[in-house]
Design a protein around this motif. Structure first.
Motif, PDB file in Angstrom:
ATOM      1  N   LYS A  26      34.521  37.032  37.664  1.00  0.00           N
ATOM      2  CA  LYS A  26      34.444  35.614  37.975  1.00  0.00           C
ATOM      3  C   LYS A  26      35.713  35.192  38.706  1.00  0.00           C
ATOM      4  O   LYS A  26      36.816  35.537  38.288  1.00  0.00           O
ATOM      5  N   VAL A  27      35.536  34.478  39.816  1.00  0.00           N
ATOM      6  CA  VAL A  27      36.666  33.993  40.615  1.00  0.00           C
ATOM      7  C   VAL A  27      36.442  32.522  40.949  1.00  0.00           C
ATOM      8  O   VAL A  27      35.320  32.018  40.862  1.00  0.00           O
ATOM      9  N   ALA A  28      37.515  31.841  41.328  1.00  0.00           N
ATOM     10  CA  ALA A  28      37.398  30.452  41.769  1.00  0.00           C
ATOM     11  C   ALA A  28      36.578  30.428  43.053  1.00  0.00           C
ATOM     12  O   ALA A  28      36.803  31.249  43.952  1.00  0.00           O
ATOM     13  N   PRO A  29      35.614  29.522  43.165  1.00  0.00           N
ATOM     14  CA  PRO A  29      34.810  29.447  44.382  1.00  0.00           C
ATOM     15  C   PRO A  29      35.685  29.231  45.620  1.00  0.00           C
ATOM     16  O   PRO A  29      36.691  28.530  45.571  1.00  0.00           O
ATOM     17  N   ALA A  30      35.288  29.848  46.717  1.00  0.00           N
ATOM     18  CA  ALA A  30      36.008  29.704  47.984  1.00  0.00           C
ATOM     19  C   ALA A  30      35.015  29.828  49.118  1.00  0.00           C
ATOM     20  O   ALA A  30      34.007  30.528  49.002  1.00  0.00           O
ATOM     21  N   GLY A  31      35.296  29.153  50.230  1.00  0.00           N
ATOM     22  CA  GLY A  31      34.431  29.228  51.399  1.00  0.00           C
ATOM     23  C   GLY A  31      33.018  28.771  51.093  1.00  0.00           C
ATOM     24  O   GLY A  31      32.775  27.993  50.172  1.00  0.00           O
ATOM     25  N   ASP A  32      32.062  29.274  51.879  1.00  0.00           N
ATOM     26  CA  ASP A  32      30.657  28.949  51.658  1.00  0.00           C
ATOM     27  C   ASP A  32      30.070  29.775  50.508  1.00  0.00           C
ATOM     28  O   ASP A  32      29.181  29.321  49.804  1.00  0.00           O
ATOM     29  N   GLU A  33      30.560  30.997  50.368  1.00  0.00           N
ATOM     30  CA  GLU A  33      30.128  31.892  49.289  1.00  0.00           C
ATOM     31  C   GLU A  33      31.301  32.802  48.954  1.00  0.00           C
ATOM     32  O   GLU A  33      32.106  33.135  49.827  1.00  0.00           O
ATOM     33  N   SER A  34      31.386  33.211  47.688  1.00  0.00           N
ATOM     34  CA  SER A  34      32.429  34.168  47.318  1.00  0.00           C
ATOM     35  C   SER A  34      31.930  35.066  46.201  1.00  0.00           C
ATOM     36  O   SER A  34      31.037  34.705  45.434  1.00  0.00           O
ATOM     37  N   LEU A  35      32.518  36.243  46.140  1.00  0.00           N
ATOM     38  CA  LEU A  35      32.162  37.239  45.136  1.00  0.00           C
ATOM     39  C   LEU A  35      33.443  37.933  44.705  1.00  0.00           C
ATOM     40  O   LEU A  35      34.205  38.414  45.543  1.00  0.00           O
ATOM     41  N   GLY A  36      33.684  37.967  43.397  1.00  0.00           N
ATOM     42  CA  GLY A  36      34.859  38.658  42.878  1.00  0.00           C
ATOM     43  C   GLY A  36      34.473  40.002  42.310  1.00  0.00           C
ATOM     44  O   GLY A  36      33.352  40.214  41.864  1.00  0.00           O
ATOM     45  N   PHE A  37      35.422  40.936  42.332  1.00  0.00           N
ATOM     46  CA  PHE A  37      35.160  42.256  41.763  1.00  0.00           C
ATOM     47  C   PHE A  37      36.446  42.854  41.211  1.00  0.00           C
ATOM     48  O   PHE A  37      37.545  42.506  41.611  1.00  0.00           O
ATOM     49  N   THR A  38      36.259  43.745  40.254  1.00  0.00           N
ATOM     50  CA  THR A  38      37.346  44.523  39.670  1.00  0.00           C
ATOM     51  C   THR A  38      36.992  45.986  39.881  1.00  0.00           C
ATOM     52  O   THR A  38      35.864  46.403  39.638  1.00  0.00           O
ATOM     53  N   SER A  39      37.950  46.758  40.343  1.00  0.00           N
ATOM     54  CA  SER A  39      37.731  48.195  40.470  1.00  0.00           C
ATOM     55  C   SER A  39      38.870  48.917  39.760  1.00  0.00           C
ATOM     56  O   SER A  39      39.979  48.399  39.652  1.00  0.00           O
ATOM     57  N   THR A  40      38.567  50.094  39.248  1.00  0.00           N
ATOM     58  CA  THR A  40      39.589  50.885  38.573  1.00  0.00           C
ATOM     59  C   THR A  40      39.749  52.211  39.292  1.00  0.00           C
ATOM     60  O   THR A  40      38.797  52.745  39.863  1.00  0.00           O
ATOM     61  N   MET A  41      40.970  52.700  39.291  1.00  0.00           N
ATOM     62  CA  MET A  41      41.254  54.000  39.901  1.00  0.00           C
ATOM     63  C   MET A  41      42.392  54.653  39.131  1.00  0.00           C
ATOM     64  O   MET A  41      43.130  53.986  38.417  1.00  0.00           O
ATOM     65  N   ARG A  79      46.812  40.505  39.399  1.00  0.00           N
ATOM     66  CA  ARG A  79      45.747  39.510  39.559  1.00  0.00           C
ATOM     67  C   ARG A  79      45.813  38.862  40.933  1.00  0.00           C
ATOM     68  O   ARG A  79      46.881  38.688  41.508  1.00  0.00           O
ATOM     69  N   LEU A  80      44.662  38.488  41.432  1.00  0.00           N
ATOM     70  CA  LEU A  80      44.547  37.798  42.711  1.00  0.00           C
ATOM     71  C   LEU A  80      44.746  36.307  42.472  1.00  0.00           C
ATOM     72  O   LEU A  80      44.089  35.717  41.620  1.00  0.00           O
TER      73      LEU A  80
END
Length: 93
Positions: A26-41, A79-80
Motif C-alpha cells: 500500500k502506497v500513498a496515491p499519486a498521479g492518475d494511478e499508482s501501484l506499490g510493491f515490495t521485493s526481496t533479494m 522506505r520510499l
C-alpha cells in the motif's frame, strides 16, 4: 505481480540480479494511478527489502524505488518517501 511473486531474475548489460519475491504494498496515491510493491533479494548472503512505486500520469509512467547505498554488508529496508514521490511526480506534468 502474480507472475513474479515467487521471484525473478533481472538481466541488463550481461549482469543478473535474482529477486526472491515480489508483493503488493500500500502506497500513498499519486498521479492518475499508482501501484506499490515490495521485493526481496539476497546480495552476498545479506537480505535486502526494496520498496517501489509505479505511477501513471496521463501517458507517462514513472517508477520510483528506494535504495540504501550503505547496505551492501548489512540488511536493508529503505522506505520510499511519499513526499519525494509527490515532488518528483509534480515534474511530470
Amino acid at each position: 505481480m502474480d507472475a513474479c511473486g515467487d521471484g525473478f531474475t533481472a538481466k541488463a548489460n550481461g549482469n543478473e540480479s535474482p529477486y526472491d519475491s515480489v508483493t503488493a504494498e500500500k502506497v500513498a496515491p499519486a498521479g492518475d494511478e499508482s501501484l506499490g510493491f515490495t521485493s526481496t533479494m539476497t546480495f552476498r548472503g545479506v537480505p535486502h527489502v526494496l520498496h517501489g512505486e509505479v505511477v501513471r500520469s496521463v501517458d507517462v509512467l514513472a517508477v520510483y524505488f528506494s535504495v540504501d547505498g550503505m547496505a551492501i554488508a548489512r540488511p536493508s529496508d529503505a522506505r520510499l518517501s511519499p513526499t519525494i514521490v509527490k515532488a518528483q511526480n509534480g515534474k511530470l506534468g
